[in-house]
Design an enzyme around this catalytic site. Structure first.
Site, short mmCIF file in Angstrom:
data_model
loop_
_atom_site.label_atom_id
_atom_site.label_comp_id
_atom_site.label_asym_id
_atom_site.label_seq_id
_atom_site.Cartn_x
_atom_site.Cartn_y
_atom_site.Cartn_z
N GLU A 1 6.08 -1.65 10.81
CA GLU A 1 6.20 -2.18 9.44
C GLU A 1 6.52 -1.04 8.48
O GLU A 1 6.22 0.12 8.77
CB GLU A 1 4.85 -2.89 9.11
CG GLU A 1 4.65 -3.32 7.70
CD GLU A 1 5.56 -4.44 7.24
OE1 GLU A 1 6.78 -4.35 7.45
OE2 GLU A 1 5.06 -5.40 6.63
N ASP A 2 7.11 -1.37 7.34
CA ASP A 2 7.42 -0.32 6.37
C ASP A 2 6.19 0.12 5.59
O ASP A 2 5.90 1.29 5.48
CB ASP A 2 8.57 -0.73 5.42
CG ASP A 2 8.33 -2.04 4.70
OD1 ASP A 2 7.30 -2.71 4.93
OD2 ASP A 2 9.19 -2.42 3.88
N ASP B 1 0.31 -2.81 1.97
CA ASP B 1 -0.11 -2.71 0.58
C ASP B 1 -1.47 -3.43 0.46
O ASP B 1 -2.50 -2.85 0.75
CB ASP B 1 1.02 -3.34 -0.25
CG ASP B 1 0.86 -3.15 -1.74
OD1 ASP B 1 0.61 -2.03 -2.17
OD2 ASP B 1 1.01 -4.15 -2.48
N PHE C 1 4.84 2.58 -7.00
CA PHE C 1 5.92 1.83 -6.34
C PHE C 1 6.97 2.81 -5.81
O PHE C 1 7.41 3.71 -6.52
CB PHE C 1 6.56 0.84 -7.32
CG PHE C 1 7.51 -0.08 -6.64
CD1 PHE C 1 7.04 -1.19 -5.95
CD2 PHE C 1 8.88 0.18 -6.66
CE1 PHE C 1 7.92 -2.03 -5.28
CE2 PHE C 1 9.76 -0.66 -5.99
CZ PHE C 1 9.28 -1.76 -5.31
P1 IMP Z 1 1.20 -6.66 1.51
O1 IMP Z 1 1.24 -8.03 2.11
O2 IMP Z 1 0.58 -6.68 0.12
O3 IMP Z 1 0.55 -5.63 2.38
O4 IMP Z 1 2.67 -6.27 1.19
C1 IMP Z 1 3.49 -5.63 2.06
C2 IMP Z 1 4.93 -5.78 1.59
O5 IMP Z 1 5.06 -5.56 0.16
C3 IMP Z 1 5.77 -4.72 2.22
O6 IMP Z 1 6.26 -5.13 3.47
C4 IMP Z 1 6.87 -4.51 1.19
O7 IMP Z 1 7.89 -5.45 1.40
C5 IMP Z 1 6.21 -4.81 -0.13
N1 IMP Z 1 5.82 -3.57 -0.85
C6 IMP Z 1 4.56 -3.17 -1.14
N2 IMP Z 1 4.55 -2.01 -1.80
C7 IMP Z 1 5.85 -1.65 -1.96
C8 IMP Z 1 6.50 -0.50 -2.58
O8 IMP Z 1 5.89 0.43 -3.14
N3 IMP Z 1 7.86 -0.50 -2.51
C9 IMP Z 1 8.59 -1.48 -1.91
N4 IMP Z 1 8.02 -2.56 -1.32
C10 IMP Z 1 6.67 -2.64 -1.35
MG MG Z 2 7.86 -5.16 4.77
#
Ligand code: IMP
Ligand code: MG
Length: 179
Positions: A102-103, A106, A155
């Site tokens: 995963e990238d 968050d 971000f």
């Molecule tokens: P989560 O479900 O809140 O963990 O969100 C994860 C997803 O939010 C990631 O796969 C990204 O697509 C997006 N995301 C969260 N933070 C960033 C950021 O700083 N830059 C770009 N995308 C982000």
């Molecule tokens: Mg992602």
């Protein structure tokens, strides 16, 4: 410090390409050690993890398979938050050692849901490998087994990550300039 403008926002380089590759290689080595004697299945989450996965997989030396999935977001009828459905999972993961690539993790909601979707398919094990983790934003009980960088709540874009679908092609990582 090198800057880029994407739409209305300014971003500044925060992690160079060299530093990213060093960490990606170190994480690949960790996986090679931990998974010795196994043939893991890497599940790469598109679009964000495409560049990370390409560099990571070049350094994986154990036998492995890989497959790509996407997460389709839709507004749940009853839930307030976004529900993400795993699409494109066309491999049998039963009895496999799965590593999700995963990238960024968050809040952890995406990975939490993905773990739920995968675990009912009886994999032998599931591990999460994420390029970034924002530990202060984590809300779910999600363990990131392999992480390249723990970062603050800013971000970021680049190296696969986007701002409004732009910036994925940048080879460095950039942080939003506030103000
Ligand atoms: P989560 O479900 O809140 O963990 O969100 C994860 C997803 O939010 C990631 O796969 C990204 O697509 C997006 N995301 C969260 N933070 C960033 C950021 O700083 N830059 C770009 N995308 C982000
Ligand atoms: Mg992602």
């Amino acid at each position: 410090m090198k800057r880029v403008k994407i739409k209305d926002k300014e971003f500044e380089v925060s992690i160079t390409s060299e530093t990213i590759l060093e960490r990606v290689h170190a994480v690949a080595e960790e996986i090679n050690k931990d998974m010795e004697g196994k043939t893991p299945l890497f599940l790469i989450v598109l679009n964000g993890a495409f560049m990370f996965a390409a560099d990571l997989m070049k350094e994986i030396t154990i036998p492995c398979e890989l497959s790509f999935v996407k997460l389709a977001s839709y507004e749940g009828v009853l839930s307030t938050g976004k529900v993400k459905e795993v699409i494109g999972l066309n491999v049998d993961i039963s009895n496999r050692d799965v590593i999700i690539v995963e990238d960024i993790v968050d809040t952890g909601k995406t990975m939490h849901q993905m773990l739920a979707t995968l675990s009912i398919r009886n994999p032998k094990s599931i591990k999460i490998c994420s390029l970034f983790l924002k530990p202060d934003k984590l809300e779910e009980d999600v363990k990131v087994d392999y992480c390249c960088f723990s970062i603050p709540n800013d971000f970021i874009v680049g190296y696969g990550l986007d701002y409004d679908q732009l910036g994925r092609n940048l080879k460095e990582v950039y942080t939003l300039v506030q103000g």
